[in-house]
Design a protein around this motif. Structure first.
Motif, mmCIF file in Angstrom:
data_model
loop_
_atom_site.group_PDB
_atom_site.id
_atom_site.type_symbol
_atom_site.label_atom_id
_atom_site.label_comp_id
_atom_site.label_asym_id
_atom_site.label_seq_id
_atom_site.Cartn_x
_atom_site.Cartn_y
_atom_site.Cartn_z
ATOM 1 N N GLY A 30 -20.512 29.069 2.376
ATOM 2 C CA GLY A 30 -21.795 28.563 2.828
ATOM 3 C C GLY A 30 -21.769 27.121 3.278
ATOM 4 O O GLY A 30 -22.824 26.500 3.398
ATOM 5 N N THR A 31 -20.573 26.569 3.522
ATOM 6 C CA THR A 31 -20.461 25.182 3.941
ATOM 7 C C THR A 31 -19.807 25.094 5.319
ATOM 8 O O THR A 31 -19.255 26.062 5.831
ATOM 9 N N SER A 32 -19.857 23.907 5.901
ATOM 10 C CA SER A 32 -19.240 23.674 7.200
ATOM 11 C C SER A 32 -17.717 23.713 7.082
ATOM 12 O O SER A 32 -17.141 23.264 6.080
ATOM 13 N N SER A 33 -17.068 24.232 8.112
ATOM 14 C CA SER A 33 -15.606 24.263 8.147
ATOM 15 C C SER A 33 -15.015 22.969 8.699
ATOM 16 O O SER A 33 -13.797 22.793 8.732
ATOM 17 N N VAL A 34 -15.866 22.049 9.132
ATOM 18 C CA VAL A 34 -15.417 20.780 9.703
ATOM 19 C C VAL A 34 -14.819 19.911 8.609
ATOM 20 O O VAL A 34 -15.333 19.849 7.492
ATOM 21 N N LYS A 35 -13.739 19.225 8.925
ATOM 22 C CA LYS A 35 -13.117 18.306 7.986
ATOM 23 C C LYS A 35 -13.965 17.042 7.864
ATOM 24 O O LYS A 35 -14.466 16.519 8.851
ATOM 25 N N GLY A 36 -14.130 16.554 6.642
ATOM 26 C CA GLY A 36 -14.933 15.359 6.422
ATOM 27 C C GLY A 36 -14.367 14.145 7.135
ATOM 28 O O GLY A 36 -13.148 13.947 7.220
ATOM 29 N N GLY A 37 -15.249 13.299 7.652
ATOM 30 C CA GLY A 37 -14.817 12.184 8.481
ATOM 31 C C GLY A 37 -14.266 10.994 7.726
ATOM 32 O O GLY A 37 -13.531 10.183 8.288
ATOM 33 N N ASN A 38 -14.623 10.846 6.421
ATOM 34 C CA ASN A 38 -14.196 9.675 5.650
ATOM 35 C C ASN A 38 -14.495 8.376 6.390
ATOM 36 O O ASN A 38 -13.656 7.476 6.492
ATOM 37 N N ARG A 39 -15.711 8.280 6.900
ATOM 38 C CA ARG A 39 -16.065 7.138 7.738
ATOM 39 C C ARG A 39 -17.566 6.878 7.663
ATOM 40 O O ARG A 39 -18.329 7.693 7.134
ATOM 41 N N LEU A 40 -17.952 5.732 8.234
ATOM 42 C CA LEU A 40 -19.345 5.418 8.483
ATOM 43 C C LEU A 40 -19.542 5.370 9.991
ATOM 44 O O LEU A 40 -18.798 4.676 10.697
ATOM 45 N N THR A 41 -20.531 6.111 10.482
ATOM 46 C CA THR A 41 -20.876 6.090 11.899
ATOM 47 C C THR A 41 -22.199 5.365 12.076
ATOM 48 O O THR A 41 -23.138 5.583 11.305
ATOM 49 N N LEU A 42 -22.271 4.504 13.091
ATOM 50 C CA LEU A 42 -23.486 3.755 13.384
ATOM 51 C C LEU A 42 -24.179 4.343 14.608
ATOM 52 O O LEU A 42 -23.546 4.560 15.644
ATOM 53 N N LEU A 43 -25.485 4.603 14.466
ATOM 54 C CA LEU A 43 -26.306 5.118 15.556
ATOM 55 C C LEU A 43 -27.275 4.028 15.994
ATOM 56 O O LEU A 43 -27.885 3.362 15.157
ATOM 57 N N ARG A 44 -27.435 3.879 17.326
ATOM 58 C CA ARG A 44 -28.303 2.814 17.843
ATOM 59 C C ARG A 44 -29.244 3.346 18.908
ATOM 60 O O ARG A 44 -28.836 4.039 19.844
ATOM 61 N N ASP A 45 -30.511 2.998 18.734
ATOM 62 C CA ASP A 45 -31.560 3.251 19.726
ATOM 63 C C ASP A 45 -31.931 1.894 20.319
ATOM 64 O O ASP A 45 -32.749 1.165 19.774
#
Length: 435
Positions: A112-127
């Motif tokens: 029941g979880t995503s198959s994607v590997k965890g990013g081990n990161r911080l992503t910044l989103l900007r508007d």
């Protein structure tokens, strides 16, 4: 060759009888008698893509995806200039299998979880222009170890990895960390049955609170591996020295400090395998020095005699939580609201519910709002983000929730790897953020 028949047998054994519906929200939940069996009741959360679907939100609100194709987004943090940091990662996985039921339950939960590997990161989103479209996206920091909790104190950004609390220097408008993380203190990281480390800062920034989950469901690995776990630590932000702030909290998955009062609150994932309606997950104020029951008791002085050796003297010490969130809903996100979210949601908390596995009829898989009155949770919850399950499929699983003070609810969805933004349709006039 025998896997499919075995799984079919497990499904048959774990789906007998259905789940009776009882009242379990609020300060006085119904607590049925414990039910124990050879195999815990389970239902697979079958993942499916959103396609043209969208989550459902209340009338007068709208929901939009502001980031997709992330690598397991867990918690978010709105920075003072309006940028959003997203902690991406997947931890744990090192806990040894003790019983056949652990192997079976683990198999179903992974489905029941995503198959994607965890990013081990911080992503910044900007508007950049404040129109609600986050066109900027950069990796703020990488090579972390399953980051989860986030807190900004002045010009210092704190990140709770699964094994350590670290910090970065931060200046407004920064899109990438200026250097490697600095260690504040080590956190319990062996086995990491519950790996998430939630994080909040005291109003004056002097202390950090870290929620540390247990290394088992109910102490079945022995209590020696539970040392310094199932509790909230208070950490000196300057020295890294820590003390036990509150104990007996099985898995405090999200922490938040109430504006004005400075009171620490938590949402907690309680124990499994006592039936579909035990034990209620909960929202509670976290009192210094208090013991909340795990593993010897639940919801105040209700004993759990599965624990060996059992300590009867601990049962009457257990503090009753403030507000039940129903059993097995798996709350993972907590954020206090403000008036910018509209009158209906002005005073209270938003809670992200990741969803159940230990019952036949799924619960959770949504974001709710718990209203407050006089500084305390009061009244029935209100559904805010729903529609994440339909026709036997699961499209999303909420984790962290964050309130943007400009009038938006930010929701991390770690199944579809999306960050959603919920806003009032009649939003205030657009104001571009200073960068």
């Amino acid at each position: 060759m025998k896997r499919l028949p075995l799984i079919a047998l497990v499904l048959a054994l774990s789906s007998c009888g259905g789940d009776p519906e009882i009242s379990q929200y609020g300060s006085q939940p119904d607590l049925p008698k414990p039910q124990r069996g050879l195999i815990p009741t389970m239902t697979i959360a079958s993942p499916a893509g959103w396609g043209d679907r969208r989550p459902a939100v209340p009338e007068g609100y709208q929901v939009t995806p502001i980031a997709t194709d992330l690598k397991i987004p867990r918690q978010t943090l709105v920075l003072p200039n309006g940028d959003i940091l997203v902690a991406e990662g997947k931890g744990g996985g090192d806990a040894p299998i003790l019983r056949p039921k652990d192997l079976i339950a683990g198999y179903f939960k992974r489905k029941g979880t995503s198959s994607v590997k965890g990013g081990n990161r911080l992503t910044l989103l900007r508007d950049a222009n404040g129109d609600g479209t986050y066109e900027g996206r950069t990796v703020f920091a990488e090579n972390l170890n399953a980051p989860y909790g986030l807190a900004l104190v002045g010009n210092r950004l704190f990140v709770a990895n699964q094994d350590s609390l670290v910090r970065f220097d931060y200046r407004p408008g920064q899109t990438r960390a200026s250097g490697p993380p600095v260690l504040v203190t080590r956190l319990p990281g062996e086995i990491n049955h519950h790996w998430t480390k939630s994080l909040a800062a005291s109003p004056d920034g002097r202390f950090l609170f870290v929620g540390i989950g247990s290394n088992s469901n109910i102490g079945e690995r022995g209590m020696s591996v539970e040392e310094e776990r199932a509790m909230v630590w208070q950490i000196d932000a300057e020295t890294g020295a820590h003390r036990r702030f509150a104990t007996g909290i099985r898995n405090p998955t999200a922490l938040a400090v109430q504006p004005g009062s400075g009171q620490l609150f938590a949402v907690v994932n309680e124990r499994d395998e006592l039936g579909p309606n035990l034990v209620p997950d909960y929202l509670t104020s976290v009192r210094a020095g208090a013991f909340y029951g795990w593993p010897y008791a639940y919801w105040g002085p209700n004993p759990d005699r599965r624990v060996q050796p059992f300590k009867a003297e601990m049962v009457n010490q257990a503090v009753r939580p403030d507000y039940s969130l129903q059993s097995h809903t798996a709350p993972l996100g907590l954020a206090f609201s403000n008036a910018a979210m509209g009158a209906r949601f002005a005073d209270g908390v938003f809670i992200g519910m990741h969803g159940s596995w230990n019952r036949e009829q799924p619960v959770g898989y949504k974001v709710i709002f718990v209203p407050f009155r006089g500084g305390r949770p009061a009244g029935p919850p209100v559904d805010v983000v729903t529609g994440m399950q339909a026709d036997g499929k699961t499209f999303g699983r909420p984790v962290g929730v964050t309130v943007d003070p400009r009038g938006a609810l930010i929701v991390a969805d770690d199944l579809s790897n999306t960050v959603w933004r919920v806003t009032p349709v009649q939003a205030p006039a657009r104001v571009a953020s200073a960068r």
